[in-house]
Structures are given as structure tokens and as C-alpha cells.
Design a protein around this motif. Structure first.
Motif, mmCIF file in Angstrom:
data_model
loop_
_atom_site.group_PDB
_atom_site.id
_atom_site.type_symbol
_atom_site.label_atom_id
_atom_site.label_comp_id
_atom_site.label_asym_id
_atom_site.label_seq_id
_atom_site.Cartn_x
_atom_site.Cartn_y
_atom_site.Cartn_z
ATOM 1 N N MET A 1 0.842 -1.187 0.000
ATOM 2 C CA MET A 1 0.000 0.000 0.000
ATOM 3 C C MET A 1 0.886 1.250 0.000
ATOM 4 S SD MET A 1 -2.842 0.991 2.804
ATOM 5 C CE MET A 1 -2.774 2.631 3.431
ATOM 6 N N THR A 2 0.622 2.170 -0.895
ATOM 7 C CA THR A 2 1.372 3.414 -0.957
ATOM 8 C C THR A 2 0.887 4.357 0.138
ATOM 9 O OG1 THR A 2 1.626 3.154 -3.321
ATOM 10 C CG2 THR A 2 1.994 5.329 -2.448
ATOM 11 N N HIS A 3 1.812 4.969 0.820
ATOM 12 C CA HIS A 3 1.481 5.864 1.925
ATOM 13 C C HIS A 3 1.422 7.303 1.422
ATOM 14 C CE1 HIS A 3 1.964 2.986 5.333
ATOM 15 N NE2 HIS A 3 2.445 2.299 4.321
ATOM 16 N N ILE A 4 0.200 7.796 1.229
ATOM 17 C CA ILE A 4 -0.045 9.145 0.735
ATOM 18 C C ILE A 4 -0.709 9.950 1.849
ATOM 19 C CG2 ILE A 4 -1.226 10.522 -1.038
ATOM 20 C CD1 ILE A 4 1.056 8.663 -2.081
ATOM 21 N N VAL A 5 -0.247 11.179 2.038
ATOM 22 C CA VAL A 5 -0.794 12.047 3.074
ATOM 23 C C VAL A 5 -2.066 12.708 2.548
ATOM 24 C CG1 VAL A 5 -0.335 14.062 4.522
ATOM 25 C CG2 VAL A 5 1.512 12.457 4.003
ATOM 26 N N PRO A 6 -3.191 12.572 3.265
ATOM 27 C CA PRO A 6 -4.438 13.219 2.833
ATOM 28 C C PRO A 6 -4.239 14.730 2.694
ATOM 29 C CG PRO A 6 -4.855 11.721 4.661
ATOM 30 C CD PRO A 6 -3.355 11.830 4.506
ATOM 31 N N THR A 7 -4.900 15.329 1.770
ATOM 32 C CA THR A 7 -4.888 16.758 1.409
ATOM 33 C C THR A 7 -3.655 17.170 0.605
ATOM 34 O OG1 THR A 7 -3.849 17.782 3.364
ATOM 35 C CG2 THR A 7 -6.227 17.316 3.495
ATOM 36 N N PHE A 8 -2.696 16.287 0.388
ATOM 37 C CA PHE A 8 -1.537 16.581 -0.461
ATOM 38 C C PHE A 8 -1.776 15.964 -1.831
ATOM 39 C CE2 PHE A 8 0.310 17.731 3.457
ATOM 40 C CZ PHE A 8 1.490 18.425 3.220
ATOM 41 N N GLN A 9 -1.479 16.709 -2.890
ATOM 42 C CA GLN A 9 -1.586 16.191 -4.251
ATOM 43 C C GLN A 9 -0.422 15.231 -4.478
ATOM 44 O OE1 GLN A 9 -1.097 19.108 -7.351
ATOM 45 N NE2 GLN A 9 -1.521 17.638 -8.964
ATOM 46 N N CYS A 10 -0.722 14.025 -4.923
ATOM 47 C CA CYS A 10 0.312 13.021 -5.167
ATOM 48 C C CYS A 10 0.969 13.272 -6.524
ATOM 49 C CB CYS A 10 -0.299 11.628 -5.123
ATOM 50 S SG CYS A 10 0.910 10.326 -5.380
ATOM 51 N N ARG A 11 2.286 13.570 -6.513
ATOM 52 C CA ARG A 11 3.056 13.810 -7.737
ATOM 53 C C ARG A 11 4.362 13.018 -7.627
ATOM 54 N NH1 ARG A 11 3.557 19.694 -9.828
ATOM 55 N NH2 ARG A 11 3.728 18.519 -11.755
ATOM 56 N N PRO A 12 4.331 11.727 -7.905
ATOM 57 C CA PRO A 12 5.520 10.886 -7.723
ATOM 58 C C PRO A 12 6.715 11.359 -8.552
ATOM 59 C CG PRO A 12 3.574 9.558 -8.194
ATOM 60 C CD PRO A 12 3.197 10.982 -8.423
ATOM 61 N N VAL A 13 7.898 11.304 -7.949
ATOM 62 C CA VAL A 13 9.153 11.629 -8.624
ATOM 63 C C VAL A 13 10.035 10.384 -8.654
ATOM 64 C CG1 VAL A 13 9.074 14.074 -7.971
ATOM 65 C CG2 VAL A 13 10.280 12.442 -6.497
ATOM 66 N N ARG A 14 11.007 10.406 -9.560
ATOM 67 C CA ARG A 14 11.909 9.253 -9.656
ATOM 68 C C ARG A 14 13.077 9.336 -8.690
ATOM 69 N NH1 ARG A 14 13.588 10.425 -15.863
ATOM 70 N NH2 ARG A 14 12.667 12.476 -15.729
ATOM 71 N N ASN A 15 13.349 10.503 -8.121
ATOM 72 C CA ASN A 15 14.472 10.662 -7.186
ATOM 73 C C ASN A 15 14.060 10.211 -5.785
ATOM 74 O OD1 ASN A 15 15.670 11.902 -9.353
ATOM 75 N ND2 ASN A 15 15.854 13.905 -8.426
ATOM 76 N N THR A 16 14.436 9.015 -5.413
ATOM 77 C CA THR A 16 14.233 8.533 -4.041
ATOM 78 C C THR A 16 15.400 7.648 -3.668
ATOM 79 O OG1 THR A 16 13.113 6.421 -4.477
ATOM 80 C CG2 THR A 16 11.731 8.395 -4.423
ATOM 81 N N ALA A 17 15.619 7.484 -2.373
ATOM 82 C CA ALA A 17 16.634 6.550 -1.909
ATOM 83 C C ALA A 17 16.140 5.127 -2.143
ATOM 84 C CB ALA A 17 16.948 6.795 -0.436
ATOM 85 N N GLY A 18 14.805 4.975 -2.221
ATOM 86 C CA GLY A 18 14.206 3.674 -2.494
ATOM 87 C C GLY A 18 14.044 2.774 -1.291
ATOM 88 N N ASP A 19 14.648 3.145 -0.174
ATOM 89 C CA ASP A 19 14.564 2.310 1.020
ATOM 90 C C ASP A 19 13.188 2.439 1.659
ATOM 91 O OD1 ASP A 19 17.306 2.020 0.579
ATOM 92 O OD2 ASP A 19 17.831 3.526 2.078
#
Length: 92
Positions: A1-19
Motif C-alpha cells: 500500500m502506498t502511503h499518501i498524506v491526505p490533502t496533499f496532491q500526489c506527484r511521484p518523482v523518480r528521485n528517491t533513496a528507495g529504502d
């Protein structure tokens, strides 16, 4: 399950540590410039990302799920999420 914060627009980026993490808190960073940080955090050359961004006019965007470490915490405590609020311009 993806953890998205309510009231924030989800705009996924490719820059993550991935952990995958279990965050225990939130670290405030200060966003450079005005407006959405999406283009900067989605550019691999920037070597930057944050979980969240909050603009002065009330805009809110989530770039990295809260259960994934963003690059803003790469050298910091890996158990925390990060947010880039846009600081107000100081009064003179």
C-alpha cells in the motif's frame, strides 16, 4: 500500500533513496525558490527529493510516499520523512 498524506496532491518523482522506512517523525527543510518543487525533484541531475512540499499560498504536494526515504534524508536520520515548506519573505 502506498502511503499518501491526505490533502496533499500526489506527484511521484523518480528521485528517491528507495529504502522502505517506518517514519517516526518529520524533518523540516527550507525550499529554495518559489513554486512547486516537482520539476527539480524529478530531475536525476538535481540529486534531490523530499517527501512533501508546502507552498506559501497553501499548495501541498507529495513526491515520495511516506514509507520511502527521500534523498533529503539520505545523509540524515533515515527514520524520518522530510517536508520542504516555502519560507515567508522576511519583513524589513
Amino acid at each position: 500500500m502506498t502511503h499518501i498524506v491526505p490533502t496533499f496532491q500526489c506527484r511521484p518523482v523518480r528521485n528517491t533513496a528507495g529504502d522502505t522506512i517506518r517514519p517516526i517523525g518529520l524533518v523540516l527543510h527550507v525550499a529554495q525558490g518559489n513554486g512547486s518543487q516537482f520539476g527539480w525533484f524529478n530531475n536525476p541531475q538535481s540529486q534531490a527529493s523530499s517527501n512533501l512540499w508546502a507552498g506559501k499560498a497553501g499548495q501541498r504536494e507529495q513526491y515520495v510516499p511516506s514509507d520511502v526515504r527521500a534523498w533529503a534524508q539520505g545523509a540524515g536520520n533515515s527514520q524520518y520523512d522530510s517536508i520542504e515548506p516555502r519560507a515567508s519573505t522576511p519583513s524589513r
